[in-house]
Design a protein around this motif. Structure first.
Motif, PDB file in Angstrom:
ATOM      1  N   VAL A 147       0.886  -1.174  -0.069  1.00 49.82           N
ATOM      2  CA  VAL A 147       0.127   0.021   0.061  1.00 49.82           C
ATOM      3  C   VAL A 147       0.852   1.126  -0.249  1.00 49.82           C
ATOM      4  O   VAL A 147       0.479   2.219  -0.689  1.00 49.82           O
ATOM      5  N   GLY A 148       1.754   1.228   0.820  1.00 54.22           N
ATOM      6  CA  GLY A 148       2.964   2.497   0.866  1.00 54.22           C
ATOM      7  C   GLY A 148       3.503   2.640  -0.394  1.00 54.22           C
ATOM      8  O   GLY A 148       3.951   3.590  -0.730  1.00 54.22           O
ATOM      9  N   ASP A 149       3.766   1.536  -1.179  1.00 56.38           N
ATOM     10  CA  ASP A 149       4.347   1.829  -2.485  1.00 56.38           C
ATOM     11  C   ASP A 149       3.372   2.274  -3.563  1.00 56.38           C
ATOM     12  O   ASP A 149       3.581   2.752  -4.618  1.00 56.38           O
ATOM     13  N   ARG A 150       2.258   1.749  -3.440  1.00 55.06           N
ATOM     14  CA  ARG A 150       1.072   2.208  -4.392  1.00 55.06           C
ATOM     15  C   ARG A 150       0.660   3.366  -4.246  1.00 55.06           C
ATOM     16  O   ARG A 150       0.342   4.180  -5.298  1.00 55.06           O
ATOM     17  N   PHE A 151       0.283   3.996  -3.081  1.00 51.72           N
ATOM     18  CA  PHE A 151      -0.265   5.308  -2.881  1.00 51.72           C
ATOM     19  C   PHE A 151       0.399   6.204  -2.263  1.00 51.72           C
ATOM     20  O   PHE A 151       1.523   5.763  -1.801  1.00 51.72           O
ATOM     21  N   ARG A 152      -0.133   7.591  -2.067  1.00 55.14           N
ATOM     22  CA  ARG A 152       0.907   8.493  -1.410  1.00 55.14           C
ATOM     23  C   ARG A 152       1.157   8.068   0.109  1.00 55.14           C
ATOM     24  O   ARG A 152       0.352   7.789   0.632  1.00 55.14           O
ATOM     25  N   PRO A 153       2.527   8.046   0.266  1.00 54.31           N
ATOM     26  CA  PRO A 153       2.869   7.862   1.903  1.00 54.31           C
ATOM     27  C   PRO A 153       1.921   8.535   2.805  1.00 54.31           C
ATOM     28  O   PRO A 153       1.727   8.246   3.767  1.00 54.31           O
ATOM     29  N   GLN A 154       2.151   9.934   2.480  1.00 56.92           N
ATOM     30  CA  GLN A 154       1.369  10.883   3.555  1.00 56.92           C
ATOM     31  C   GLN A 154      -0.223  10.496   3.851  1.00 56.92           C
ATOM     32  O   GLN A 154      -0.414  10.304   5.228  1.00 56.92           O
ATOM     33  N   ARG A 155      -0.722  10.369   2.840  1.00 62.03           N
ATOM     34  CA  ARG A 155      -2.028   9.981   2.827  1.00 62.03           C
ATOM     35  C   ARG A 155      -2.400   8.526   3.615  1.00 62.03           C
ATOM     36  O   ARG A 155      -3.315   8.630   4.364  1.00 62.03           O
ATOM     37  N   VAL A 156      -1.530   7.628   3.532  1.00 59.51           N
ATOM     38  CA  VAL A 156      -1.718   6.322   4.067  1.00 59.51           C
ATOM     39  C   VAL A 156      -1.412   6.424   5.487  1.00 59.51           C
ATOM     40  O   VAL A 156      -2.010   6.019   6.421  1.00 59.51           O
ATOM     41  N   VAL A 157      -0.488   7.369   5.999  1.00 61.42           N
ATOM     42  CA  VAL A 157       0.000   7.444   7.355  1.00 61.42           C
ATOM     43  C   VAL A 157      -0.973   8.297   7.932  1.00 61.42           C
ATOM     44  O   VAL A 157      -1.636   7.951   9.148  1.00 61.42           O
TER      45      VAL A 157
END
Length: 441
Positions: A66-76
């Motif tokens: 998930v962290g490689d697919r989507f924007r890291p900031q949004r995931v966190v």
């Protein structure tokens, strides 16, 4: 000199990690007190905590992509907001005096999944927020702060629960998690570091993406061998403090809980000192290639020495055992950081950005999955020859890892590469490990 945006981003990320880790530790302890207060059943408490740990570990393996697919900031940010919602619900139920086991279990699972998603990502974004030459220092700072939170979190929670109660602590952790969410919203991960994030996945694409992380770590020779060594170390490490040392103290020093508190705290103090000082000193004197095997050896030797100290002092000398074992376990804690800081730095620098979080999460999953097996095995070891011999046996297994690491040419070759030359080294050396295949739709 005025700090640049990448430096500011790294500081925000460090604050986010530290506050999040402290809040998580306090939340775990508050939930534990809640369960014990309502049931008085320590076995049930173990089940609840085990479910949370299981959700954390499994989500690292299944959702690292998930962290490689989507924007890291949004995931966190989403992870912190989800944790805040869950902790708010638990707080409201606790204040209302409403306790349902299945509600608590569901909350613990959701919190575990959130933790398993965000922690590897906060680690992997270090490379996005720092220049290559600064990554090693940032990993050392992260390790020191995580060690400090693991050490101080239970103390803070214990101090607060006494006068305020677990309901108030649950509420306080909810507020702390909201602060973490605000800090996460301020993070700015450079777009150039996030490749392959805009591709569309099919409905079963998550399985393909999860498999890609394990495929990468399996095909990158030094990472795979390091993963096997780490699995052995965690197999031995986790039960030492979860089972062997508590059983030894309870059996031979009944009523002297201060012995257990000091001995187990010494390991955390060693981790803090190792991350802050010893790793950098050792790297400058020995180089990273020799520091990692030395860290394995120091970790194992501390456990062996603790068993021998107990044999020399015996049940009649609790002070001597506490002093001797504390010194040895401090060295063990420092040795663990000598391994994790250096190998983490190499992984962040050498892995391409398209798979970086998956590699970090997969390595974390592989090490965590063996912990329950280690607890079972150490329990058998403790029953047959006794607790004092369980420590030398487990420490000896870790010392064997030191010898294997020192002799492994594939691993030591990458450990010896300077930071500036490590950037993307795995992609250059093992391009087949990061081949992207389109998921089926």
């Amino acid at each position: 000199m005025t700090p640049g945006p990448r430096t500011d981003g790294s500081r925000r990320a460090s604050c986010t990690r530290f506050c999040g880790s402290m809040a998580t530790r306090c939340l775990e302890i508050a939930v534990a007190w809640w369960v014990l207060d309502k049931t008085g059943n320590s076995a049930l408490l173990g089940l609840v905590m085990g479910v949370g740990i299981g959700a954390d570990v499994l989500s690292r393996g299944a959702l690292g992509w998930v962290g490689d697919r989507f924007r890291p900031q949004r995931v966190v940010l989403c992870c912190f907001l989800a944790s805040a919602v869950v902790s708010a619900v638990l707080t409201a139920l606790a204040f209302a005096g409403v306790y349902h086991l299945w509600t608590v279990l569901l909350g613990v699972v959701l919190l575990g999944v959130s933790l398993g998603l965000r922690e590897p990502l906060l680690m992997s974004t270090i490379r996005s927020l720092m220049d290559a030459s600064a990554v090693a220092g940032a990993v050392r700072v992260r390790s020191a702060m995580m060690s400090l939170s693991s050490f101080a979190g239970p103390v803070v929670a214990g101090v607060l629960i006494g006068p305020l109660g677990y309901s108030a602590v649950l509420g306080a952790t909810c507020c702390a998690i909201l602060v973490c969410a605000a800090l996460a919203a301020l993070l700015r991960v450079p777009e150039g570091e996030r490749t392959d994030a805009s591709r569309k996945s099919g409905p079963t694409g998550w399985a393909t993406e999860a498999k890609a992380g394990f495929r990468a770590i399996r095909r990158v020779v030094p990472e795979w061998r390091l993963a096997l060594l780490t699995m052995v170390v965690d197999f031995a490490l986790f039960p030492v403090f979860a089972l062997v040392v508590p059983v030894l103290v309870a059996a031979h020093y009944p009523g002297k809980t201060w012995v257990l508190s000091i001995v187990e705290s010494a390991f955390g103090v060693g981790m803090i000192a190792g991350s802050a000082v010893l790793v950098r000193k050792s790297n400058s004197l020995l180089g990273r290639r020799r520091t990692v095997p030395a860290g394995f050896a120091l970790l194992g030797a501390g456990f062996i020495g603790t068993g021998l100290v107990f044999g020399a002092t015996g049940p009649a000398m609790p002070v001597a055992f506490t002093v001797g074992s504390s010194a040895l376990l401090m060295l063990s804690g420092a040795g663990l950081c000598m391994v994790t800081v250096n190998t983490g730095t190499v992984r962040l620098l050498a892995t391409p950005s398209s798979h970086r979080n998956r590699m970090v999460a997969a390595a974390s999953f592989l090490s965590g999955i063996v912990m329950p097996l280690g607890s079972v095995s150490s329990g058998l070891i403790s029953r047959v020859p006794g607790e004092r011999w369980a420590l030398p046996v487990l420490g000896g297994a870790i010392c064997l890892c030191a010898g294997v690491a020192a002799c492994d040419k594939a691993l030591t070759r990458f450990l010896a590469i300077p930071d500036e030359e490590l950037d993307g080294a795995y992609l250059r050396e093992f391009p087949h490990a990061f081949r992207v295949s389109e998921p089926r739709t």
